[in-house]
Design a protein around this motif. Structure first.
Motif, PDB file in Angstrom:
ATOM      1  N   GLY A  27       0.819  -1.201   0.000  1.00  0.00           N
ATOM      2  CA  GLY A  27       0.000   0.000   0.000  1.00  0.00           C
ATOM      3  C   GLY A  27       0.851   1.248   0.000  1.00  0.00           C
ATOM      4  N   ALA A  28       0.363   2.311  -0.542  1.00  0.00           N
ATOM      5  CA  ALA A  28       1.027   3.620  -0.609  1.00  0.00           C
ATOM      6  C   ALA A  28       2.347   3.556  -1.372  1.00  0.00           C
ATOM      7  CB  ALA A  28       1.256   4.174   0.804  1.00  0.00           C
ATOM      8  N   GLY A  29       2.511   2.514  -2.220  1.00  0.00           N
ATOM      9  CA  GLY A  29       3.671   2.441  -3.099  1.00  0.00           C
ATOM     10  C   GLY A  29       4.948   1.920  -2.462  1.00  0.00           C
ATOM     11  N   GLU A  30       4.950   1.623  -1.144  1.00  0.00           N
ATOM     12  CA  GLU A  30       6.186   1.137  -0.544  1.00  0.00           C
ATOM     13  C   GLU A  30       6.380  -0.343  -0.865  1.00  0.00           C
ATOM     14  OE1 GLU A  30       3.247   0.064   2.751  1.00  0.00           O
ATOM     15  OE2 GLU A  30       3.502   1.794   1.466  1.00  0.00           O
ATOM     16  N   GLY A  31       7.622  -0.753  -0.938  1.00  0.00           N
ATOM     17  CA  GLY A  31       7.930  -2.146  -1.220  1.00  0.00           C
ATOM     18  C   GLY A  31       7.809  -2.987   0.033  1.00  0.00           C
ATOM     19  N   MET A  32       7.268  -4.175  -0.116  1.00  0.00           N
ATOM     20  CA  MET A  32       7.119  -5.085   1.011  1.00  0.00           C
ATOM     21  C   MET A  32       7.931  -6.336   0.729  1.00  0.00           C
ATOM     22  SD  MET A  32       3.035  -4.645   1.670  1.00  0.00           S
ATOM     23  CE  MET A  32       3.009  -5.268   3.318  1.00  0.00           C
ATOM     24  N   VAL A  33       8.535  -6.897   1.766  1.00  0.00           N
ATOM     25  CA  VAL A  33       9.299  -8.134   1.660  1.00  0.00           C
ATOM     26  C   VAL A  33       8.672  -9.126   2.621  1.00  0.00           C
ATOM     27  CG1 VAL A  33      11.559  -9.214   1.968  1.00  0.00           C
ATOM     28  CG2 VAL A  33      11.414  -6.867   1.126  1.00  0.00           C
ATOM     29  N   SER A  34       8.471 -10.358   2.154  1.00  0.00           N
ATOM     30  CA  SER A  34       7.955 -11.416   3.023  1.00  0.00           C
ATOM     31  C   SER A  34       8.891 -12.601   2.976  1.00  0.00           C
ATOM     32  CB  SER A  34       6.560 -11.866   2.576  1.00  0.00           C
ATOM     33  OG  SER A  34       5.574 -11.085   3.163  1.00  0.00           O
ATOM     34  N   SER A  35       8.925 -13.329   4.077  1.00  0.00           N
ATOM     35  CA  SER A  35       9.727 -14.546   4.154  1.00  0.00           C
ATOM     36  C   SER A  35       8.870 -15.728   3.733  1.00  0.00           C
ATOM     37  CB  SER A  35      10.223 -14.758   5.581  1.00  0.00           C
ATOM     38  OG  SER A  35      11.040 -13.695   5.966  1.00  0.00           O
ATOM     39  N   PHE A  36       9.408 -16.562   2.868  1.00  0.00           N
ATOM     40  CA  PHE A  36       8.689 -17.725   2.386  1.00  0.00           C
ATOM     41  C   PHE A  36       9.538 -18.968   2.563  1.00  0.00           C
ATOM     42  CE2 PHE A  36       6.528 -14.304   0.255  1.00  0.00           C
ATOM     43  CZ  PHE A  36       5.195 -14.691   0.337  1.00  0.00           C
ATOM     44  N   GLN A  37       8.869 -20.083   2.737  1.00  0.00           N
ATOM     45  CA  GLN A  37       9.530 -21.370   2.865  1.00  0.00           C
ATOM     46  C   GLN A  37       9.810 -21.962   1.491  1.00  0.00           C
ATOM     47  OE1 GLN A  37       7.031 -24.171   4.874  1.00  0.00           O
ATOM     48  NE2 GLN A  37       8.440 -25.867   4.652  1.00  0.00           N
ATOM     49  N   GLU A  38       8.907 -21.698   0.547  1.00  0.00           N
ATOM     50  CA  GLU A  38       9.025 -22.326  -0.771  1.00  0.00           C
ATOM     51  C   GLU A  38       8.353 -21.473  -1.830  1.00  0.00           C
ATOM     52  OE1 GLU A  38       7.264 -26.406  -2.808  1.00  0.00           O
ATOM     53  OE2 GLU A  38       7.650 -26.392  -0.644  1.00  0.00           O
ATOM     54  N   VAL A  39       8.946 -21.444  -3.024  1.00  0.00           N
ATOM     55  CA  VAL A  39       8.362 -20.778  -4.196  1.00  0.00           C
ATOM     56  C   VAL A  39       8.414 -21.781  -5.339  1.00  0.00           C
ATOM     57  CG1 VAL A  39       8.597 -18.891  -5.859  1.00  0.00           C
ATOM     58  CG2 VAL A  39       9.157 -18.488  -3.459  1.00  0.00           C
ATOM     59  N   SER A  40       7.299 -21.953  -6.039  1.00  0.00           N
ATOM     60  CA  SER A  40       7.284 -22.862  -7.190  1.00  0.00           C
ATOM     61  C   SER A  40       6.412 -22.279  -8.298  1.00  0.00           C
ATOM     62  CB  SER A  40       6.780 -24.255  -6.780  1.00  0.00           C
ATOM     63  OG  SER A  40       5.461 -24.182  -6.282  1.00  0.00           O
ATOM     64  N   GLY A  41       6.559 -22.815  -9.500  1.00  0.00           N
ATOM     65  CA  GLY A  41       5.768 -22.356 -10.637  1.00  0.00           C
ATOM     66  C   GLY A  41       6.451 -21.280 -11.461  1.00  0.00           C
ATOM     67  N   LEU A  42       7.756 -21.151 -11.353  1.00  0.00           N
ATOM     68  CA  LEU A  42       8.489 -20.130 -12.107  1.00  0.00           C
ATOM     69  C   LEU A  42       8.824 -20.669 -13.494  1.00  0.00           C
ATOM     70  CD1 LEU A  42      10.889 -18.926  -9.275  1.00  0.00           C
ATOM     71  CD2 LEU A  42       8.862 -17.751 -10.158  1.00  0.00           C
ATOM     72  N   ASP A  43       7.788 -20.929 -14.278  1.00  0.00           N
ATOM     73  CA  ASP A  43       8.032 -21.457 -15.610  1.00  0.00           C
ATOM     74  C   ASP A  43       7.257 -20.676 -16.661  1.00  0.00           C
ATOM     75  OD1 ASP A  43       6.002 -23.271 -14.077  1.00  0.00           O
ATOM     76  OD2 ASP A  43       5.416 -23.449 -16.176  1.00  0.00           O
ATOM     77  N   VAL A  44       7.805 -20.707 -17.858  1.00  0.00           N
ATOM     78  CA  VAL A  44       7.205 -20.021 -18.993  1.00  0.00           C
ATOM     79  C   VAL A  44       7.277 -20.979 -20.176  1.00  0.00           C
ATOM     80  CG1 VAL A  44       9.359 -18.872 -19.619  1.00  0.00           C
ATOM     81  CG2 VAL A  44       7.211 -17.870 -20.312  1.00  0.00           C
ATOM     82  N   GLU A  45       6.263 -20.940 -21.029  1.00  0.00           N
ATOM     83  CA  GLU A  45       6.174 -21.902 -22.124  1.00  0.00           C
ATOM     84  C   GLU A  45       5.563 -21.246 -23.357  1.00  0.00           C
ATOM     85  OE1 GLU A  45       3.508 -25.933 -23.031  1.00  0.00           O
ATOM     86  OE2 GLU A  45       3.521 -25.065 -21.041  1.00  0.00           O
ATOM     87  N   ALA A  46       6.115 -21.552 -24.518  1.00  0.00           N
ATOM     88  CA  ALA A  46       5.515 -21.103 -25.774  1.00  0.00           C
ATOM     89  C   ALA A  46       4.663 -22.255 -26.302  1.00  0.00           C
ATOM     90  CB  ALA A  46       6.590 -20.729 -26.794  1.00  0.00           C
ATOM     91  N   GLN A  47       3.371 -22.010 -26.489  1.00  0.00           N
ATOM     92  CA  GLN A  47       2.510 -23.044 -27.030  1.00  0.00           C
ATOM     93  C   GLN A  47       2.929 -23.330 -28.473  1.00  0.00           C
ATOM     94  OE1 GLN A  47      -1.455 -21.521 -26.478  1.00  0.00           O
ATOM     95  NE2 GLN A  47      -1.541 -22.263 -24.378  1.00  0.00           N
ATOM     96  N   VAL A  48       2.722 -24.559 -28.901  1.00  0.00           N
ATOM     97  CA  VAL A  48       3.137 -24.987 -30.236  1.00  0.00           C
ATOM     98  C   VAL A  48       1.947 -24.933 -31.186  1.00  0.00           C
ATOM     99  CG1 VAL A  48       4.080 -26.905 -31.577  1.00  0.00           C
ATOM    100  CG2 VAL A  48       4.917 -26.471 -29.252  1.00  0.00           C
ATOM    101  N   ILE A  49       2.167 -24.324 -32.348  1.00  0.00           N
ATOM    102  CA  ILE A  49       1.172 -24.318 -33.419  1.00  0.00           C
ATOM    103  C   ILE A  49       1.674 -25.278 -34.495  1.00  0.00           C
ATOM    104  CG2 ILE A  49       0.040 -22.951 -35.206  1.00  0.00           C
ATOM    105  CD1 ILE A  49       0.573 -20.481 -33.449  1.00  0.00           C
TER     106      ILE A  49
END
Length: 157
Positions: A27-49
């Motif tokens: 809120g109010a534009g300030e940066g917030m930092v949080s502590s996490f145990q785990e992060v997943s799902g950092l993937d990117v994919e180009a669909q195939v035509i």
């Protein structure tokens, strides 16, 4: 001479994945930092035509890159007293409106400097899963936050 490990070698040893931070605009534009145990799902994919012209002498399709899509990012963290940042963010969801923000996930080196950075654009919390409760359990209470976003930029410095 073999590397004895006394100095971190950039070419011999890969980066450890246990030292990271997550930042987002609060809120109010300030940066917030949080502590996490785990992060997943950092993937990117180009669909195939797949395409094949009817008069093509080769009886197989050609493959072209299509729309790029990213998975939702899942973050797990311990439950703390009076820590309602994500519930407050989630409660701002109304019909067709939500508070979107950039989220930065940084993998840190031993000095705390970012070495690899994933930036989620226009992220918002799509799901919050509270901890399970067990009367005979001996674990820390962990909640899960799932973020939808509109793109993932990866920078490796």
């Amino acid at each position: 001479m073999a590397d004895d490990g006394s100095a971190q070698s950039e070419t011999v040893w890969p980066i450890s994945k246990f030292y990271f931070e997550v930042k987002w605009a609060g809120g109010a534009g300030e940066g917030m930092v949080s502590s996490f145990q785990e992060v997943s799902g950092l993937d990117v994919e180009a669909q195939v035509i797949e395409y094949r012209a009817g008069d093509n002498k080769v009886f197989s399709t050609i493959k072209m890159p299509g729309i790029v899509k990213s998975s939702n990012v899942t973050l797990k963290k311990g439950v703390f007293v009076k820590d309602n940042k994500f519930y407050d963010w989630y409660s701002k969801i109304k019909m067709n409106t939500v508070a979107r923000t950039a989220v930065t996930i940084s993998l840190l080196d031993e000095t705390g400097a970012p070495t690899m950075v994933w930036t989620l654009s226009n992220a918002w919390p799509t799901k919050i899963t509270g901890t399970d409760l067990k009367s005979d359990g001996n674990e820390v209470a962990v909640e899960t936050i799932e973020l939808a976003h509109e793109g993932l930029v990866i920078a490796n410095s």
